[in-house]
Scaffold this motif. Structure first.
Motif, short mmCIF file in Angstrom:
data_model
loop_
_atom_site.label_atom_id
_atom_site.label_comp_id
_atom_site.label_asym_id
_atom_site.label_seq_id
_atom_site.Cartn_x
_atom_site.Cartn_y
_atom_site.Cartn_z
N GLN A 177 0.79 -1.22 0.00
CA GLN A 177 0.00 0.00 0.00
C GLN A 177 0.82 1.28 0.00
O GLN A 177 0.45 2.27 -0.64
N SER A 178 1.96 1.28 0.67
CA SER A 178 2.72 2.52 0.80
C SER A 178 3.31 3.00 -0.52
O SER A 178 3.48 4.21 -0.72
N VAL A 179 3.61 2.08 -1.44
CA VAL A 179 4.28 2.51 -2.68
C VAL A 179 3.34 3.29 -3.58
O VAL A 179 3.78 4.17 -4.33
N PHE A 180 2.04 3.01 -3.51
CA PHE A 180 1.09 3.79 -4.32
C PHE A 180 1.06 5.23 -3.84
O PHE A 180 0.99 6.17 -4.66
N TYR A 187 -9.30 -16.18 -4.49
CA TYR A 187 -8.99 -16.74 -5.81
C TYR A 187 -7.60 -16.28 -6.25
O TYR A 187 -6.79 -17.08 -6.74
N PHE A 188 -7.31 -15.00 -6.04
CA PHE A 188 -6.01 -14.47 -6.43
C PHE A 188 -4.86 -15.03 -5.60
O PHE A 188 -3.69 -14.92 -5.98
N ALA A 189 -5.16 -15.61 -4.46
CA ALA A 189 -4.12 -16.20 -3.63
C ALA A 189 -3.57 -17.49 -4.22
O ALA A 189 -2.54 -17.99 -3.78
N THR A 190 -4.24 -18.01 -5.26
CA THR A 190 -3.83 -19.27 -5.88
C THR A 190 -3.20 -19.02 -7.25
O THR A 190 -3.45 -17.99 -7.89
N ILE A 237 0.77 -6.56 -10.69
CA ILE A 237 0.47 -5.59 -9.63
C ILE A 237 -0.81 -5.99 -8.89
O ILE A 237 -0.86 -5.96 -7.65
N VAL A 238 -1.83 -6.38 -9.62
CA VAL A 238 -3.10 -6.75 -8.98
C VAL A 238 -2.91 -7.97 -8.08
O VAL A 238 -3.33 -7.98 -6.92
N ILE A 239 -2.27 -8.99 -8.61
CA ILE A 239 -2.09 -10.23 -7.84
C ILE A 239 -1.25 -9.96 -6.59
O ILE A 239 -1.61 -10.39 -5.48
N ARG A 240 -0.18 -9.23 -6.75
CA ARG A 240 0.68 -8.99 -5.59
C ARG A 240 -0.02 -8.13 -4.55
O ARG A 240 0.14 -8.33 -3.34
N ASN A 241 -0.80 -7.15 -4.99
CA ASN A 241 -1.50 -6.29 -4.05
C ASN A 241 -2.44 -7.11 -3.16
O ASN A 241 -2.42 -6.97 -1.93
N TYR A 242 -3.24 -7.96 -3.76
CA TYR A 242 -4.20 -8.73 -2.95
C TYR A 242 -3.51 -9.80 -2.12
O TYR A 242 -3.93 -10.07 -0.98
N ARG A 243 -2.45 -10.38 -2.63
CA ARG A 243 -1.71 -11.35 -1.81
C ARG A 243 -1.02 -10.65 -0.65
O ARG A 243 -0.95 -11.20 0.46
N TRP A 244 -0.52 -9.45 -0.89
CA TRP A 244 0.13 -8.70 0.19
C TRP A 244 -0.85 -8.43 1.32
O TRP A 244 -0.53 -8.56 2.50
N ARG A 245 -2.08 -8.06 0.99
CA ARG A 245 -3.07 -7.76 2.02
C ARG A 245 -3.36 -8.97 2.91
O ARG A 245 -3.66 -8.82 4.09
N LEU A 246 -3.29 -10.16 2.32
CA LEU A 246 -3.56 -11.38 3.07
C LEU A 246 -2.32 -11.94 3.75
O LEU A 246 -2.37 -13.01 4.36
N ASP A 271 8.79 -4.86 0.80
CA ASP A 271 10.13 -4.42 0.46
C ASP A 271 10.68 -3.73 1.71
O ASP A 271 10.08 -2.77 2.21
N PRO A 272 11.81 -4.20 2.25
CA PRO A 272 12.31 -3.67 3.53
C PRO A 272 12.50 -2.15 3.55
O PRO A 272 12.41 -1.54 4.62
N GLN A 273 12.75 -1.55 2.39
CA GLN A 273 12.99 -0.10 2.40
C GLN A 273 11.75 0.70 2.79
O GLN A 273 11.83 1.88 3.12
N TYR A 274 10.58 0.03 2.77
CA TYR A 274 9.34 0.72 3.16
C TYR A 274 8.82 0.25 4.51
O TYR A 274 7.70 0.60 4.89
N ASP A 275 9.63 -0.50 5.25
CA ASP A 275 9.18 -1.03 6.54
C ASP A 275 8.75 0.08 7.50
O ASP A 275 7.78 -0.07 8.25
N HIS A 276 9.50 1.19 7.49
CA HIS A 276 9.17 2.26 8.44
C HIS A 276 7.80 2.85 8.15
O HIS A 276 7.08 3.25 9.07
#
Length: 356
Positions: A137-140, A213-216, A264-273, A279-284
């Motif tokens: 979410q932070s990169v958007f 569904y996108f998690a698969t 981008i779509v697949i990674r976004n929804y997988r990231w939420r779950l 990416d460690p550079q955005y951990d803060h």
């Protein structure tokens, strides 16, 4: 889209500015049916504003491109170059055409309107093929900050729905100096992945079927093969009274042919779950967002009455996340793609929040 739910709380709303918009100017003169909810009186008051018809624009004209951060961002622009700036942010599976009717209404009011394609959409491209196709979410939000920097925009009214609302919320929370005011559809959409681990009631989970569904791998392949049919099904399900035609859908669906759209779509929804890492550079930034930071900028939240993702309680579930001047509207007969279904009401909210 978000699964965030917050505790119920009473909603103080000042309707004076909104009433002035209803009686003056092109935006207020053509508002669609709208349910105005107020808790400023002892008893919560409801008022229905009659429908006055809707415009039907089909194009922004020539788009612009600018290098910003890791992207070359495509965007539409309208209105006077020296006008106060409004940045309109689209959701998924949508594109900038969600604002094709909102934009001229705001431009006619003297605003400089910027409508960018989010990463993975339309004419927006990564500058390097080697850049990690991150979708947390932070990169958007960082993309939009970079766009504002590239266009020398210090501060703007930010308005969005779905992915766009989340992006606007994050900027308002973490970079309040860049946000003059905020219009956020479905309220506070900052993702809290720890909270997302908790199951929702079955009926609520059903609305999120595509996330699972996108998690698969099957889901990834399905989106890649049937992207247009998939998006059209989502449109119909989440906007049950919006009778869009094929031309309207096809204009937006062209944005899904971006080579990075599926990743981008697949990674976004997988990231939420919690199925895709950060990416460690955005951990803060993600650590700050995990605390559900409050938003102090003037805000109007909008809910579509028929949007399956609208939380119950007339905005009460997220009210405590907004600490500045605030108003809430629930739009009758409107679904998820609120700015395209009710452009006059959305434009009126932008004008109103700019005066809070």
């Amino acid at each position: 889209m978000s699964e965030e739910r917050f505790r119920r709380k009473e909603i103080p709303v000042d309707r004076r500015t909104f009433s002035r918009i209803l009686t003056a100017g092109a935006v207020g003169a053509s508002l669609p049916a709208l349910l105005v909810t107020s808790a400023s009186a002892p008893d919560r008051e409801r008022q229905t504003v009659p429908s006055m018809g809707r415009p039907g624009n089909t194009s922004f004209g020539a788009l612009k491109q600018v290098d910003a951060g890791v992207l070359n961002i495509g965007y539409a622009e309208a209105g006077p170059a020296d006008g106060p700036v409004v940045v309109l942010l689209h959701g998924w599976p949508y594109d900038i055409h969600s604002y094709v009717d909102v934009t001229p209404l705001l431009a006619a009011k003297g605003y400089r309107v910027i409508v960018p394609y989010l990463r993975g959409h339309g004419t927006t491209r990564f500058l390097s093929s080697k850049t990690f196709r991150n979708a947390q979410q932070s990169v958007f939000a960082l993309d939009i900050i970079a766009l504002m920097d590239a266009l020398k925009i210090e501060k703007a009214v930010l308005a969005g729905f779905d992915w766009g609302a989340r992006t606007a919320d994050i900027i308002a929370a973490l970079w309040p100096a860049r946000c003059k005011a905020l219009v956020s559809v479905t309220g506070y959409l900052v993702t809290n992945r720890e909270r997302n681990k908790a199951p929702l009631p079955p009926e609520a989970e059903w609305a999120w079927w595509y996330q699972y569904y996108f998690a698969t791998e099957r889901g990834r392949l399905g989106l890649e093969k049937y992207k247009h049919a998939f998006a059209k099904l989502i449109w119909k399900n989440v906007s049950p009274t919006w009778h869009f035609d094929d031309a309207t859908f096809d204009r937006t669906a062209a944005a899904f042919d971006n080579p990075d759209w599926v990743p981008i779509v697949i990674r976004n929804y997988r990231w939420r779950l919690g199925l895709a890492g950060d990416d460690p550079q955005y951990d803060h930034l993600e650590k700050q967002l995990a605390q559900s930071p409050v938003i102090s900028r003037p805000t109007i939240t909008l809910d579509g009455e028929l949007d399956p993702f609208t939380p119950p309680g007339d905005g009460a579930s997220y009210r405590d996340r907004f600490t500045g001047p605030y108003a809430h509207r629930t739009l009758k007969g409107v679904g998820h793609n609120l700015p395209q279904e009710a452009p006059e009401a959305f434009a009126a909210a932008v004008v109103e929040v700019d005066g809070l």
